[in-house]
Motif scaffolding. Structure first.
Motif, PDB file in Angstrom:
ATOM      1  N   GLU A 266       1.774  30.337  35.216  1.00  0.00           N
ATOM      2  CA  GLU A 266       3.031  31.023  35.501  1.00  0.00           C
ATOM      3  C   GLU A 266       3.653  31.641  34.260  1.00  0.00           C
ATOM      4  N   GLY A 267       3.131  31.284  33.084  1.00  0.00           N
ATOM      5  CA  GLY A 267       3.643  31.874  31.856  1.00  0.00           C
ATOM      6  C   GLY A 267       5.031  31.401  31.481  1.00  0.00           C
ATOM      7  N   THR A 268       5.338  30.140  31.763  1.00  0.00           N
ATOM      8  CA  THR A 268       6.645  29.624  31.379  1.00  0.00           C
ATOM      9  C   THR A 268       6.637  29.234  29.902  1.00  0.00           C
ATOM     10  N   GLU A 269       7.808  29.220  29.315  1.00  0.00           N
ATOM     11  CA  GLU A 269       7.941  28.924  27.883  1.00  0.00           C
ATOM     12  C   GLU A 269       7.446  27.507  27.574  1.00  0.00           C
ATOM     13  N   PRO A 270       6.701  27.319  26.505  1.00  0.00           N
ATOM     14  CA  PRO A 270       6.314  28.250  25.438  1.00  0.00           C
ATOM     15  C   PRO A 270       4.960  28.928  25.662  1.00  0.00           C
ATOM     16  N   PHE A 271       4.496  28.970  26.898  1.00  0.00           N
ATOM     17  CA  PHE A 271       3.191  29.561  27.183  1.00  0.00           C
ATOM     18  C   PHE A 271       3.324  31.001  27.676  1.00  0.00           C
ATOM     19  N   ASN A 272       4.456  31.650  27.328  1.00  0.00           N
ATOM     20  CA  ASN A 272       4.672  33.034  27.722  1.00  0.00           C
ATOM     21  C   ASN A 272       4.177  34.029  26.675  1.00  0.00           C
ATOM     22  N   ASP A 273       3.914  33.575  25.478  1.00  0.00           N
ATOM     23  CA  ASP A 273       3.361  34.449  24.437  1.00  0.00           C
ATOM     24  C   ASP A 273       1.846  34.339  24.472  1.00  0.00           C
ATOM     25  N   ARG A 274       1.193  35.319  25.064  1.00  0.00           N
ATOM     26  CA  ARG A 274      -0.239  35.234  25.291  1.00  0.00           C
ATOM     27  C   ARG A 274      -1.060  35.363  24.013  1.00  0.00           C
ATOM     28  N   GLU A 275      -0.476  35.868  22.949  1.00  0.00           N
ATOM     29  CA  GLU A 275      -1.207  35.998  21.686  1.00  0.00           C
ATOM     30  C   GLU A 275      -1.098  34.740  20.828  1.00  0.00           C
ATOM     31  N   GLN A 276      -0.237  33.838  21.208  1.00  0.00           N
ATOM     32  CA  GLN A 276      -0.013  32.627  20.425  1.00  0.00           C
ATOM     33  C   GLN A 276      -1.196  31.664  20.540  1.00  0.00           C
ATOM     34  N   SER A 277      -1.404  30.888  19.492  1.00  0.00           N
ATOM     35  CA  SER A 277      -2.426  29.849  19.531  1.00  0.00           C
ATOM     36  C   SER A 277      -2.081  28.830  20.618  1.00  0.00           C
ATOM     37  N   VAL A 313      -8.442  29.106  20.319  1.00  0.00           N
ATOM     38  CA  VAL A 313      -8.245  29.866  21.547  1.00  0.00           C
ATOM     39  C   VAL A 313      -6.770  30.182  21.689  1.00  0.00           C
ATOM     40  N   THR A 314      -6.476  31.306  22.304  1.00  0.00           N
ATOM     41  CA  THR A 314      -5.091  31.720  22.481  1.00  0.00           C
ATOM     42  C   THR A 314      -4.570  31.291  23.851  1.00  0.00           C
ATOM     43  N   VAL A 315      -3.265  31.388  24.000  1.00  0.00           N
ATOM     44  CA  VAL A 315      -2.651  31.088  25.292  1.00  0.00           C
ATOM     45  C   VAL A 315      -3.195  32.028  26.363  1.00  0.00           C
ATOM     46  N   GLY A 316      -3.329  33.305  26.017  1.00  0.00           N
ATOM     47  CA  GLY A 316      -3.835  34.278  26.978  1.00  0.00           C
ATOM     48  C   GLY A 316      -5.241  33.971  27.442  1.00  0.00           C
ATOM     49  N   GLU A 317      -6.085  33.511  26.543  1.00  0.00           N
ATOM     50  CA  GLU A 317      -7.456  33.159  26.926  1.00  0.00           C
ATOM     51  C   GLU A 317      -7.469  31.954  27.867  1.00  0.00           C
ATOM     52  N   CYS A 318      -6.639  30.971  27.578  1.00  0.00           N
ATOM     53  CA  CYS A 318      -6.591  29.785  28.432  1.00  0.00           C
ATOM     54  C   CYS A 318      -5.925  30.080  29.767  1.00  0.00           C
ATOM     55  N   ALA A 319      -5.003  31.049  29.800  1.00  0.00           N
ATOM     56  CA  ALA A 319      -4.277  31.357  31.031  1.00  0.00           C
ATOM     57  C   ALA A 319      -5.168  31.992  32.089  1.00  0.00           C
ATOM     58  N   ARG A 320      -6.376  32.405  31.719  1.00  0.00           N
ATOM     59  CA  ARG A 320      -7.297  32.966  32.710  1.00  0.00           C
ATOM     60  C   ARG A 320      -7.901  31.889  33.611  1.00  0.00           C
ATOM     61  N   GLU A 321      -7.830  30.627  33.200  1.00  0.00           N
ATOM     62  CA  GLU A 321      -8.603  29.576  33.853  1.00  0.00           C
ATOM     63  C   GLU A 321      -7.887  28.742  34.915  1.00  0.00           C
ATOM     64  N   ARG A 346       3.765  39.012  31.768  1.00  0.00           N
ATOM     65  CA  ARG A 346       3.189  37.793  31.215  1.00  0.00           C
ATOM     66  C   ARG A 346       1.668  37.804  31.233  1.00  0.00           C
ATOM     67  N   SER A 347       1.100  38.753  31.944  1.00  0.00           N
ATOM     68  CA  SER A 347      -0.349  38.783  32.057  1.00  0.00           C
ATOM     69  C   SER A 347      -1.009  39.304  30.797  1.00  0.00           C
ATOM     70  N   GLY A 348      -0.255  40.010  29.978  1.00  0.00           N
ATOM     71  CA  GLY A 348      -0.810  40.485  28.720  1.00  0.00           C
ATOM     72  C   GLY A 348      -0.119  39.834  27.549  1.00  0.00           C
ATOM     73  N   THR A 349       0.118  40.598  26.492  1.00  0.00           N
ATOM     74  CA  THR A 349       0.817  40.064  25.332  1.00  0.00           C
ATOM     75  C   THR A 349       2.307  40.080  25.573  1.00  0.00           C
ATOM     76  N   SER A 350       3.028  39.310  24.799  1.00  0.00           N
ATOM     77  CA  SER A 350       4.466  39.281  24.942  1.00  0.00           C
ATOM     78  C   SER A 350       5.052  40.618  24.491  1.00  0.00           C
ATOM     79  N   SER A 351       6.138  41.015  25.137  1.00  0.00           N
ATOM     80  CA  SER A 351       6.724  42.309  24.806  1.00  0.00           C
ATOM     81  C   SER A 351       7.423  42.241  23.464  1.00  0.00           C
ATOM     82  N   ALA A 352       7.371  43.351  22.743  1.00  0.00           N
ATOM     83  CA  ALA A 352       7.996  43.407  21.419  1.00  0.00           C
ATOM     84  C   ALA A 352       9.476  43.658  21.566  1.00  0.00           C
TER      85      ALA A 352
END
Length: 355
Positions: A266-277, A313-321, A346-352
């Motif tokens: 669901e990309g809830t905090e702190p797993f909303n930044d897909r580029e984060q470790s 692995v990044t959050v985004g990579e793990c969020a695919r599973e 939330r499906s991609g990188t966090s917005s700037a």
């Protein structure tokens, strides 16, 4: 029975009378899965073992979770096993068990070297073929006819099928047209050397060989459920590490697994930044209101374990599973289908941030 066994070699019996009986010194009984039985069944088995051990003919080896034995005795003898008479007169489950078992031996954690060999064994030697067919070809003696693929169809091997021709009322053979049984295409389902090595790195997350076996089997099922194109995309996107890591957490860390997979999906905090470790996101996770202390301790233990594994692995990579792996566990399988769909942002990188 004891006297019969000891007197057997000295008895003067006719030649050939005991040719079919091999002398024996001991009967060794192995008891497994006792920790899957109800308390009354556990106690019945312990009583039977105690009776057998009264004879030196028997040796009984019991492989069991001692916690289950202790709890089963507490439930069955709840009026007897109480510690209200003081430490010297208290009757405990340990006292009961020590009268039955002369030697207890606790197995330690899995050795990394032997765990690697075990994973290789589970993965199998060489590539494995998944072959799925729809029924067996008919056994008949008629002339063979050849079936080839129709124009525009996916490539398939030519089949030769023997079929008994149908006959009319006069018994004359007549031509028939109908679909021939088709074999589904097979593709390799394998766990390669790199995947085996990564599974071996996950040992700290897999407390028992049973959990390791479950991980390997489920991972094989996931790959087997993909057609050739999806499997090629799975490997091209290098999803093996993120998938295996999520499965290891799902099976090895059940206290936190469901909440973690849902937060990733669901990309809830702190797993909303897909580029984060991913490891850093686990560290940043904050305890919920009213969350039990033992759950917080499990999150802290998970973070420490992940740090030791040094997985990149990044959050985004793990969020695919999560949507795929969550259904393979009792702790998350009951509600994974109710999870909210991740929003496009939330499906991609966090917005700037705006300048």
């Amino acid at each position: 029975m004891k006297d019969l066994r000891e007197s057997q070699p000295q008895e003067d019996v006719g030649e050939g009378a005991r040719d079919d009986i091999e002398p024996f010194d001991r009967i060794v009984l192995y008891v497994d899965d006792l920790d899957r039985c109800r308390p009354d069944q556990v106690v019945n088995m312990l009583e039977a073992i105690h009776l057998l051990l009264a004879l030196d003919l028997f040796v009984v080896v019991v492989a069991v979770d001692s916690r289950w034995l202790t709890r089963a005795l507490e439930v069955h003898y709840r009026d007897l096993l109480v510690a209200t008479d003081g430490p010297l007169r208290a009757s405990t489950p340990q006292c009961y068990l020590e009268k039955i078992f002369q030697i207890t031996y606790a197995l330690g954690p899995m050795d990394p070297q032997y765990f690697g060999q075990y994973v290789a064994f589970l993965a199998g030697a060489g590539a494995e073929k998944r072959k799925v067919t729809q029924g067996a070809p008919p056994q008949a003696t008629g002339a063979p006819h050849t079936v080839t693929q129709r124009a525009g169809a996916a490539p398939a091997a030519t089949q030769t099928i023997h079929a008994e021709p149908k006959r009319d009322a006069a018994g004359t053979p007549r031509a028939t047209v109908g679909p021939a049984p088709q074999a589904l295409p097979a593709h390799s389902v394998r766990i390669d050397k790199g995947e085996q090595e990564f599974i071996c790195r996950l040992v700290p997350l897999l407390p028992t060989p049973r959990i390791a076996k479950r991980l390997v089997n489920v991972y094989r099922v996931i790959k087997a459920g993909k057609d050739a194109a999806a499997l090629e995309r799975f490997e091209r996107e290098r999803r093996s590490e993120s998938c295996l890591l999520m499965l290891a957490i799902l099976f090895g860390q059940p206290v936190v697994a469901s909440a973690l997979l849902r937060a990733l999906h669901e990309g809830t905090e702190p797993f909303n930044d897909r580029e984060q470790s991913f490891v850093e996101a686990v560290r940043k996770r904050k305890a919920l209101d009213g969350e039990p202390a033992y759950v917080q301790e499990e999150w802290a233990r998970l973070h420490a374990t992940l740090q030791g594994l040094n997985v990149a692995v990044t959050v985004g990579e793990c969020a695919r599973e999560p949507a795929e792996v969550a259904r393979y566990s009792l702790v998350s399988g009951h509600d994974w289908h109710t999870w909210a769909r991740p929003s496009p942002s939330r499906s991609g990188t966090s917005s700037a941030k705006a300048p």
